[in-house]
Every structure is written in structure tokens, then in C-alpha cells.
Write a protein that holds these residues in place. Structure first.
Motif, short mmCIF file in Angstrom:
data_model
loop_
_atom_site.label_atom_id
_atom_site.label_comp_id
_atom_site.label_asym_id
_atom_site.label_seq_id
_atom_site.Cartn_x
_atom_site.Cartn_y
_atom_site.Cartn_z
N SER A 20 0.83 -1.19 0.00
CA SER A 20 0.00 0.00 0.00
C SER A 20 0.87 1.25 0.00
O SER A 20 2.09 1.19 0.24
CB SER A 20 -0.90 0.02 1.24
N ARG A 21 0.26 2.39 -0.26
CA ARG A 21 1.00 3.66 -0.21
C ARG A 21 1.61 3.87 1.18
O ARG A 21 2.75 4.30 1.30
CB ARG A 21 0.07 4.83 -0.56
N GLU A 22 0.84 3.54 2.20
CA GLU A 22 1.35 3.73 3.57
C GLU A 22 2.57 2.86 3.83
O GLU A 22 3.55 3.31 4.46
CB GLU A 22 0.24 3.41 4.59
N GLU A 23 2.54 1.63 3.35
CA GLU A 23 3.69 0.74 3.53
C GLU A 23 4.90 1.24 2.75
O GLU A 23 6.03 1.17 3.24
CB GLU A 23 3.31 -0.67 3.08
N GLU A 47 5.53 4.39 1.99
CA GLU A 47 6.03 5.57 2.69
C GLU A 47 6.84 5.17 3.91
O GLU A 47 7.88 5.77 4.22
CB GLU A 47 4.87 6.47 3.09
N GLU A 48 6.38 4.15 4.61
CA GLU A 48 7.11 3.67 5.79
C GLU A 48 8.48 3.12 5.40
O GLU A 48 9.48 3.38 6.08
CB GLU A 48 6.29 2.59 6.49
N ARG A 84 8.04 12.71 0.96
CA ARG A 84 6.96 11.74 1.07
C ARG A 84 5.89 12.02 0.01
O ARG A 84 5.32 11.10 -0.58
CB ARG A 84 6.35 11.77 2.47
#
Length: 283
Positions: free
Chosen positions: A154-157, A159-160, A178
Motif C-alpha cells: 500500500s501507499r502507507e507501507e 512511505e514507511e 513523502r
């Protein structure tokens, strides 16, 4: 006429487009495995692709093909990260990755992408910081795939995962980086992928002071990056360690001419003096 392994590699990568990525990556192993049989790993992949094609319906969607490929590649065939011997150089040599079904993200990706192409999935490589990724574009958007296990990110993953590589100077710069996540998700050119494979090997051989192997890697890097001053410097250091002062001298002088104010310039100028003396003694 017999051509050398370096000449063969050069012939594969000399075009700006249509580089046979899998074959060129496979050819890197010729330095360590000079009798490498190119047909054997390709035939094995052809066999595996034929098995997979027989299981996929002719009208299967890209997502359905992707699920079938992931199950086949990771569950049935057992391809995985070589966690117990992550820094084994065999993890970068594709014929050994195929034989052992163990590798590192970029080598697993190269095998996966070759299989994907054969079943009609245009999966491409992404040179993401720290961990090589793959991308499949479908009508609904881009699917980012982790070659370690086939999971979609995912986008969140993403970014992390990107966070440790962002600028540390201030929050504004980190936030801007980011927001520009898309710039880190561009499809990598075959040359960029091959350079990354070679630099993985370079780090291992440098750490172990394996100068002959390092020199072989540097020769290939400079086929891909002929004007890169740092790679010339590092080849020069390998030459110096192998008691080839004239070749070392040429590379280090090139580096100093390109980067006269580099942080290591003073030390290298002294080394150049020593190499000139060593070269005179040999002559």
C-alpha cells in the motif's frame, strides 16, 4: 572467433533500449562460473512458464494471472529470501538462484519478471531505496509488489519503507519527499538494474578484500558507467591491491582530474606518487 565474457556482456548491454535483461544479469555469473551453461536456466524457466500457462485460463485478467504466478512462484516452487546466508554471492548469480530457489530481492525479482513476461504479465523492476520492488500496471492503477514474497504494498507501507532514506534536515523536506513518493516508483532501466546487482556484489567483495573478484565487478560496472569517476577510482584501488600499478595509476589520475577537490583527493595524490614509483620499478 571466441569472445571474452566481458565482450559478450558488452554486446548485450550496448543498446540503450531492448537490453535482454535476464540474459545480461545471468552473464554476470561468468566471472565466477566461466563454464556457465546459459541454456540450462533459460530452459528451466521455459519449463516452469509452460506449467503455469497450462493453469491460467486464456481469458484470465492480469490480477488473476498475478495471483496464480504468486502462488506458483512462492508457495509451490518455494522461492524466498536466503535469510540464513543473505550475503552469499550466489544470491546474485541467477543460475544459482534458480537452482537453489533462494536469493535476495533483486535476484528474485529478475527471475519472477522473466516468468511473468512469459505468461503475459508485463511486470517491471523498480529501484526503490533499500529494497528492490516490482510494478504491474493494470487499468485500475499500479500494483507495487515485494519480490521477497509477492505481497502488494500500500501507499502507507511504501512511505514507511521510504522513511529511513528521506532527508533528515527538516520536517518540511521530509514531507515534500513523502509527497513525491511517485518519483521513487519509476520503472528502472535495465542498465540501472544491472548496476544495482553489480554494486551488491561489489559491497560483498570489498568487505571481504576479494580484490580479483572486485576487479571483475568493476570492469562490468564501467561497461555500464564508463564516465563514472568513483567507479574508476574503485577499479584503480583493486588494481593497486593486485600489484598492477600502471593500471591503478591511470584510474586514480582520472578520478583526481574529475574530482580534484574530493574529500579523499589528498590521500589519493600521495598514493599516485607511490604508484608512479612502483610503475617505474617494474619498467
Amino acid at each position: 572467433m571466441t569472445i571474452t565474457s566481458l565482450e559478450y556482456f558488452t554486446s548485450l548491454v550496448q543498446q540503450a533500449s531492448d537490453v535482454p535483461l535476464f540474459e545480461a544479469a545471468l552473464a554476470i555469473a561468468q566471472d565466477v562460473y566461466p563454464q556457465l551453461d546459459f541454456d540450462a536456466p533459460q530452459n528451466e524457466l521455459d519449463r516452469l512458464a509452460n506449467t503455469l500457462r497450462q493453469r491460467v485460463a486464456a481469458d484470465a485478467t492480469a490480477i488473476q494471472k498475478l495471483r496464480s504466478l504468486n502462488h506458483f512462484f512462492y508457495q509451490e516452487l518455494g522461492f524466498a529470501i536466503n535469510v540464513n546466508h543473505y550475503y552469499d554471492t550466489d544470491n546474485s548469480y541467477l543460475h544459482r538462484v534458480i537452482a537453489k530457489r533462494r536469493g535476495i530481492p533483486i535476484s528474485l525479482a529478475l527471475v519472477y519478471m522473466e516468468l511473468a513476461q512469459q505468461v503475459g504479465l508485463p511486470v517491471q523492476g523498480v529501484s526503490f531505496p533499500g529494497h528492490f520492488l516490482m510494478k504491474l500496471t493494470v487499468p485500475s492503477g499500479d500494483i507495487m509488489i515485494d519480490p521477497a514474497n509477492g505481497t502488494s504494498l500500500s501507499r502507507e507501507e511504501l512511505e514507511e519503507r521510504l522513511e529511513p532514506y528521506l532527508p533528515t534536515s527538516n520536517d518540511a523536506e521530509r514531507a515534500a519527499s513523502r509527497l513525491s513518493l511517485i518519483s521513487y516508483l519509476q520503472v528502472a532501466h535495465p542498465h540501472e538494474i544491472l548496476v544495482r546487482v553489480l554494486r551488491n556484489l561489489k559491497a560483498i567483495y570489498q568487505q571481504g578484500n576479494h580484490w580479483k573478484r572486485l576487479l571483475e565487478v568493476q570492469q562490468r560496472l564501467l561497461i555500464l558507467l564508463p564516465a563514472d569517476a568513483v567507479e574508476r577510482r574503485d577499479r584503480g584501488q583493486a588494481y593497486a591491491q593486485l600489484d598492477c600499478p600502471q593500471a591503478a595509476l591511470e584510474d586514480l589520475e582520472y578520478y583526481l582530474a574529475q574530482r580534484p577537490h574530493a574529500a579523499d583527493a589528498t590521500l589519493l595524490r600521495q598514493q599516485v606518487i607511490d604508484l608512479r614509483e612502483a610503475s617505474r620499478r617494474l619498467n
